[in-house]
Write an enzyme that holds these catalytic residues in place. Structure first.
Site, PDB file in Angstrom:
ATOM      1  N   LYS A 112       0.841  -1.202   0.000  1.00  0.00           N
ATOM      2  CA  LYS A 112       0.000   0.000   0.000  1.00  0.00           C
ATOM      3  C   LYS A 112       0.879   1.256   0.000  1.00  0.00           C
ATOM      4  CE  LYS A 112      -0.379  -0.421   5.034  1.00  0.00           C
ATOM      5  NZ  LYS A 112      -1.247  -0.922   6.136  1.00  0.00           N
ATOM      6  N   TYR A 122      16.976  28.782  11.784  1.00  0.00           N
ATOM      7  CA  TYR A 122      15.792  29.424  12.360  1.00  0.00           C
ATOM      8  C   TYR A 122      15.740  29.199  13.870  1.00  0.00           C
ATOM      9  CZ  TYR A 122      13.684  29.899   7.683  1.00  0.00           C
ATOM     10  OH  TYR A 122      13.409  30.217   6.384  1.00  0.00           O
TER      11      TYR A 122
HETATM   12  C1  LIG Z   1      -0.556  -1.898   6.829  1.00  0.00           C
HETATM   13  C2  LIG Z   1      -1.167  -3.195   7.163  1.00  0.00           C
HETATM   14  C3  LIG Z   1      -0.396  -4.363   7.162  1.00  0.00           C
HETATM   15  C4  LIG Z   1       1.108  -4.346   7.063  1.00  0.00           C
HETATM   16  O1  LIG Z   1       1.606  -3.912   8.299  1.00  0.00           O
HETATM   17  P1  LIG Z   1       3.185  -3.836   8.609  1.00  0.00           P
HETATM   18  O2  LIG Z   1       3.244  -3.506  10.039  1.00  0.00           O
HETATM   19  O3  LIG Z   1       3.720  -2.756   7.727  1.00  0.00           O
HETATM   20  O4  LIG Z   1       3.751  -5.165   8.277  1.00  0.00           O
HETATM   21  C5  LIG Z   1      -1.051  -5.577   7.327  1.00  0.00           C
HETATM   22  N1  LIG Z   1      -2.403  -5.634   7.516  1.00  0.00           N
HETATM   23  C6  LIG Z   1      -3.160  -4.521   7.565  1.00  0.00           C
HETATM   24  C7  LIG Z   1      -4.621  -4.642   7.800  1.00  0.00           C
HETATM   25  C8  LIG Z   1      -2.572  -3.267   7.408  1.00  0.00           C
HETATM   26  O5  LIG Z   1      -3.330  -2.154   7.476  1.00  0.00           O
END
Ligand SMILES: *Cc1c(COP(=O)(O)O)cnc(C)c1O
Length: 364
Positions: free
Chosen positions: A40, A256
């Protein structure tokens, strides 16, 4: 990795062979479970196309994305893969998923029924992935809603998914509670495979593996076992050229807010990376970088487009305009930068900016 000492712009190196090796290591570790990959958010910011292709070449057959559009993009890259969409049916009609051969992870009985109806209507084999909320209180069916499902709908469930809230804290009591709640609903779905563990969940032990594991972050080098040594290979390396070196003659301050006081004789190097590139502003005065074998502190506030490092202890001939400074690498990686900025490696990775040149290592 190659070490060209001069750069003309910031460069993000993404080691596809390390991603493939990380996937293979997790697949071996969790066998006989199947090891999927979560890609994702543009493969956690590292580039969906090259990352997904590298994972498929390594042997990965099942992928998870968050948004339906990410699924459609991935379908065009990998015609054979199984692609699950974690957002479920809320944002697109069932027909969108069937068209692209995507499998929504269904988060309510209503969505399950809508999906099965669309499968029937189009003569598609009815197989559904269903998400059950065992304690995260995000998306997913309540266990009680699953108990109330009629047997025809239950029989169509081919994958039962749940997600852990505290997998990165092995001693947290919620892990065992979520496991028990998931196990309690499994008998309702005799045909379903079960998936619970993401990256950190894998390291809670075989009881958490079931038939399918879904790592994301660990594939990309984030430590799935915080507080213990990182079992994964580092994947990203960020280097930037020195723009300018200040040779300070008087006491003053850097950046800054004048947060970092300087002494005469100090040397400060300026780099073309800032918070607009995803380098966290909160890491100013806390993170480190590396020039050759010298560790140099990031001093003063990180600005939108620039940051400053104290190079007083590095021999001057090693720090010239164009000299490459490593901001992320094997020594000081995404987790270390995250610690410095009070966040997690996931957030660092997914924000790495689009202004960097990107080099993919070990691509075919
Ligand atoms: C993002 C996500 C994962 C992967 O999680 P990681 O901690 O990056 O391995 C797996 N399952 C769901 C439902 C997620 O939202």
């Amino acid at each position: 990795m190659r070490d060209d000492a001069l750069l003309t712009r910031p460069c993000l190196e993404i080691d596809l062979e390390a991603i493939a090796a990380n996937w293979r290591a997790l697949a071996r570790f969790t066998a006989p479970a199947e090891c999927a990959a979560v890609v994702k958010a543009d493969a956690y910011g590292l580039g969906l196309a090259p990352v997904a292709r590298a994972l498929a070449r390594a042997g990965c057959r099942s992928f998870f994305v968050a948004r339906p559009e990410e699924g459609a993009e991935l379908r065009a890259l990998l015609p054979e893969a199984r692609i699950f969409v974690l957002d479920g049916l809320a944002l697109r009609p069932a027909a969108f998923f069937l068209e692209a051969r995507l499998e929504p992870v269904l988060g309510s009985p209503r969505d399950l029924h809508a999906w099965l109806a669309e499968c029937r209507r189009t003569g598609t084999r009815a197989a559904a992935a269903v998400l059950v909320d065992t304690g995260l209180t995000r998306l997913g069916c309540d266990p009680a809603e699953l108990v109330a499902l009629e047997s025809e709908a239950r029989a169509a469930v081919a994958l039962l998914v749940s997600h852990l809230a505290c997998a990165d804290e092995p001693a947290h009591p919620l892990n065992a509670r979520q496991l028990a709640r998931l196990k309690a609903v499994c008998p309702l779905f005799p045909r379903a495979k079960v998936s619970l563990a993401a990256s950190s969940g894998i390291f809670l032990g075989p009881a958490f593996h079931f038939a399918l594991v879904r790592p994301g972050a660990a594939l990309y080098g984030v430590n799935p076992t915080p507080g213990r040594p990182n079992p994964m290979r580092p994947v990203v390396r960020l280097r930037a050229p020195v723009l300018h070196v200040h040779q300070l003659r008087e006491a003053g301050s850097v950046g800054y807010g004048a947060t970092f006081p300087t002494r005469p004789g100090m040397r400060i190097a300026v780099l073309p990376v800032g918070y607009a590139d995803g380098y966290p502003r909160a890491a100013g005065d806390r993170a480190t970088a590396r020039i050759a074998n010298h560790v140099v502190p990031v001093v003063g506030r990180v600005s939108m487009d620039l940051l400053t490092v104290d190079v007083s202890d590095v021999p001057p001939e090693l720090v010239q305009p164009g000299t490459a400074v490593e901001l992320l690498g094997a020594e000081f990686g995404v987790d270390a930068l995250a610690d410095a900025a009070g966040t997690i490696g996931y957030e660092i990775l997914t924000r790495l900016g689009r202004r960097f040149e990107r080099r993919y290592l070990s691509e075919e």
